[in-house]
Motif scaffolding. Structure first.
Motif, mmCIF file in Angstrom:
data_model
loop_
_atom_site.group_PDB
_atom_site.id
_atom_site.type_symbol
_atom_site.label_atom_id
_atom_site.label_comp_id
_atom_site.label_asym_id
_atom_site.label_seq_id
_atom_site.Cartn_x
_atom_site.Cartn_y
_atom_site.Cartn_z
ATOM 1 N N ASP A 1 38.326 76.691 -50.733
ATOM 2 C CA ASP A 1 37.073 77.264 -50.349
ATOM 3 C C ASP A 1 37.088 78.917 -50.269
ATOM 4 O OD1 ASP A 1 35.537 74.746 -50.504
ATOM 5 O OD2 ASP A 1 36.650 74.139 -49.041
ATOM 6 N N VAL A 2 38.109 79.265 -49.545
ATOM 7 C CA VAL A 2 38.266 80.625 -49.076
ATOM 8 C C VAL A 2 39.548 81.131 -49.444
ATOM 9 C CG1 VAL A 2 38.144 82.156 -47.279
ATOM 10 C CG2 VAL A 2 36.599 80.446 -47.232
ATOM 11 N N VAL A 3 39.947 82.170 -49.935
ATOM 12 C CA VAL A 3 41.381 82.868 -50.078
ATOM 13 C C VAL A 3 41.387 84.141 -49.457
ATOM 14 C CG1 VAL A 3 42.911 83.489 -51.674
ATOM 15 C CG2 VAL A 3 41.477 81.609 -52.412
ATOM 16 N N LEU A 4 42.146 84.377 -48.334
ATOM 17 C CA LEU A 4 42.513 85.550 -47.629
ATOM 18 C C LEU A 4 43.685 86.056 -48.173
ATOM 19 C CD1 LEU A 4 41.322 84.337 -44.215
ATOM 20 C CD2 LEU A 4 39.826 85.316 -46.001
ATOM 21 N N THR A 5 43.621 87.388 -47.998
ATOM 22 C CA THR A 5 45.128 87.992 -48.164
ATOM 23 C C THR A 5 46.217 87.760 -47.084
ATOM 24 O OG1 THR A 5 44.075 90.118 -49.055
ATOM 25 C CG2 THR A 5 46.418 90.332 -48.400
ATOM 26 N N GLY A 6 45.883 87.430 -45.803
ATOM 27 C CA GLY A 6 46.506 87.096 -45.021
ATOM 28 C C GLY A 6 45.837 86.722 -43.688
ATOM 29 N N LEU A 7 46.397 86.155 -42.471
ATOM 30 C CA LEU A 7 45.887 85.858 -41.347
ATOM 31 C C LEU A 7 45.103 86.807 -40.577
ATOM 32 C CD1 LEU A 7 48.178 83.145 -39.660
ATOM 33 C CD2 LEU A 7 45.971 82.861 -40.784
ATOM 34 N N GLY A 8 45.528 88.131 -40.930
ATOM 35 C CA GLY A 8 44.821 89.277 -40.224
ATOM 36 C C GLY A 8 43.556 89.424 -40.573
ATOM 37 N N GLU A 9 43.124 88.553 -41.465
ATOM 38 C CA GLU A 9 41.725 88.619 -41.959
ATOM 39 C C GLU A 9 40.750 87.268 -41.336
ATOM 40 O OE1 GLU A 9 41.595 88.394 -46.369
ATOM 41 O OE2 GLU A 9 42.487 90.450 -46.367
ATOM 42 N N PHE A 10 41.690 86.640 -41.067
ATOM 43 C CA PHE A 10 41.130 85.242 -40.490
ATOM 44 C C PHE A 10 40.041 85.380 -39.201
ATOM 45 C CE2 PHE A 10 41.028 81.720 -37.700
ATOM 46 C CZ PHE A 10 40.869 80.540 -38.663
ATOM 47 N N PRO A 11 40.206 86.132 -38.100
ATOM 48 C CA PRO A 11 39.389 86.142 -37.315
ATOM 49 C C PRO A 11 37.824 86.872 -37.678
ATOM 50 C CG PRO A 11 41.384 87.187 -36.431
ATOM 51 C CD PRO A 11 41.640 86.916 -37.860
ATOM 52 N N GLU A 12 37.762 87.881 -38.290
ATOM 53 C CA GLU A 12 36.559 88.470 -39.123
ATOM 54 C C GLU A 12 35.950 87.135 -39.947
ATOM 55 O OE1 GLU A 12 34.822 91.753 -41.901
ATOM 56 O OE2 GLU A 12 36.953 91.884 -41.269
ATOM 57 N N TRP A 13 36.716 86.525 -40.789
ATOM 58 C CA TRP A 13 36.233 85.705 -41.676
ATOM 59 C C TRP A 13 35.584 84.297 -40.760
ATOM 60 C CZ3 TRP A 13 37.136 80.187 -41.247
ATOM 61 C CH2 TRP A 13 36.649 79.585 -42.067
ATOM 62 N N LEU A 14 36.336 84.042 -39.675
ATOM 63 C CA LEU A 14 35.969 82.918 -38.648
ATOM 64 C C LEU A 14 34.679 83.378 -37.930
ATOM 65 C CD1 LEU A 14 36.499 80.187 -37.195
ATOM 66 C CD2 LEU A 14 37.607 81.319 -35.577
ATOM 67 N N SER A 15 34.564 84.459 -37.475
ATOM 68 C CA SER A 15 33.444 85.178 -37.049
ATOM 69 C C SER A 15 32.115 84.695 -37.677
ATOM 70 C CB SER A 15 33.376 86.269 -36.658
ATOM 71 O OG SER A 15 32.158 86.970 -35.839
ATOM 72 N N ALA A 16 32.288 85.137 -39.178
ATOM 73 C CA ALA A 16 31.259 85.074 -40.044
ATOM 74 C C ALA A 16 30.880 83.832 -40.345
ATOM 75 C CB ALA A 16 31.412 85.904 -41.445
ATOM 76 N N TYR A 17 31.756 82.828 -40.671
ATOM 77 C CA TYR A 17 31.852 81.360 -40.733
ATOM 78 C C TYR A 17 30.894 80.644 -39.571
ATOM 79 C CZ TYR A 17 32.993 76.710 -40.902
ATOM 80 O OH TYR A 17 33.078 74.991 -41.003
ATOM 81 N N LEU A 18 31.210 81.213 -38.334
ATOM 82 C CA LEU A 18 30.590 80.408 -37.175
ATOM 83 C C LEU A 18 29.074 81.010 -37.113
ATOM 84 C CD1 LEU A 18 33.501 80.349 -34.562
ATOM 85 C CD2 LEU A 18 32.452 78.534 -36.169
ATOM 86 N N ASP A 19 28.794 82.341 -37.675
ATOM 87 C CA ASP A 19 27.388 83.000 -37.380
ATOM 88 C C ASP A 19 26.592 82.517 -38.492
ATOM 89 O OD1 ASP A 19 27.617 84.305 -35.171
ATOM 90 O OD2 ASP A 19 28.523 86.071 -36.223
ATOM 91 N N ALA A 20 27.067 81.904 -39.581
ATOM 92 C CA ALA A 20 26.390 81.360 -40.815
ATOM 93 C C ALA A 20 25.381 80.082 -40.460
ATOM 94 C CB ALA A 20 26.945 81.102 -41.856
ATOM 95 N N PRO A 21 24.186 80.267 -40.842
ATOM 96 C CA PRO A 21 23.189 79.065 -40.592
ATOM 97 C C PRO A 21 23.655 77.916 -41.036
ATOM 98 C CG PRO A 21 21.954 80.958 -41.526
ATOM 99 C CD PRO A 21 23.609 81.196 -41.724
ATOM 100 N N ARG A 22 23.518 76.580 -40.274
ATOM 101 C CA ARG A 22 24.104 75.459 -40.767
ATOM 102 C C ARG A 22 23.031 74.480 -40.978
ATOM 103 N NH1 ARG A 22 28.949 77.030 -41.517
ATOM 104 N NH2 ARG A 22 30.006 78.129 -39.725
ATOM 105 N N ALA A 23 23.227 73.677 -42.270
ATOM 106 C CA ALA A 23 22.271 72.715 -42.549
ATOM 107 C C ALA A 23 22.050 71.686 -41.383
ATOM 108 C CB ALA A 23 22.501 72.076 -43.912
#
Length: 211
Positions: A189-211
């Motif tokens: 579902d998601v491809v990151l270059t490395g774990l350095g990108e994970f915190p920013e991704w997680l923040s955006a994921y948690l901020d996204a509206p949920r159904a």
């Protein structure tokens, strides 16, 4: 911050080449195993295909009837050879901390022999809420479901299969034997270059509206 109310945040992580760079330690361990058994092992090649269980790699070098004993010998020598030689992947501590900061739990689900997986995490100060070893690909789904993991982070197409079998979001890092194209092609579902990108991704994921 929007959260899913039906399932608390639990993030699963693979170990080898996701949280730790196990290549130096495993390389040294294969060289020691070759010396001990008198059997040639191309350690340089072996560390390019980390992810599957140890026994799968040993099949390239040993007859089938010898593999149980050889695997036992490898696992016994592993703590003294591989643990100190293995560093954390860049961003590993920060990725785990990001989950904790969001009020979540972390669980490591790995094909590695569980006692040795725990030694790696303790040595590197990688604090997780649970560790489950000896599981590969789709077999990881049972542990991910048991711990309620809605996200699974790994570096191998086998990790993608495990996440999908568990009904978890497959987040991948292109730091292991599978490149970004392979991971995406396997259905990540998601491809990151490395774990350095994970915190920013997680923040955006948690901020996204949920159904």
């Amino acid at each position: 911050m929007a959260r899913m109310t039906s399932r608390p945040l639990t993030v699963g992580f693979d170990l080898d080449m996701t949280l730790i760079d196990s290549r130096p330690g495993i390389h040294a361990c294969y060289r020691a195993l070759a010396e001990r058994t008198g059997t040639y092992i191309d350690a340089d090649l072996a560390v390019t295909r980390l992810g599957p269980p140890l026994e799968q790699e040993l099949r390239h070098w040993f007859p089938a009837d010898e593999i149980p004993a050889v695997a036992e010998a490898y696992r016994a020598m592993y703590p003294t050879i591989a643990i100190a030689a293995t560093p954390a992947m860049a961003g590993a501590h920060e990725a785990l901390a990001a989950v904790r900061a969001a009020g979540g739990r972390t669980v490591v689900v790995t094909a590695k022999y569980e006692p040795n997986a725990k030694l790696h995490l303790a040595h590197l100060g990688l604090d997780t809420d649970a560790v489950v070893g000896d599981l590969w690909a789709e077999a990881k789904a049972a542990a991910l479901r048991e711990h309620g993991a809605g996200v699974y982070v790994g570096d191998h197409t086998g990790d993608v299969r495990g996440a999908r079998a568990a009904g978890a979001l497959s987040v991948t890092v292109a730091t292991g034997p599978c490149d970004a194209g392979e991971l995406a092609g396997a259905g990540a579902d998601v491809v990151l270059t490395g774990l350095g990108e994970f915190p920013e991704w997680l923040s955006a994921y948690l901020d996204a509206p949920r159904a």
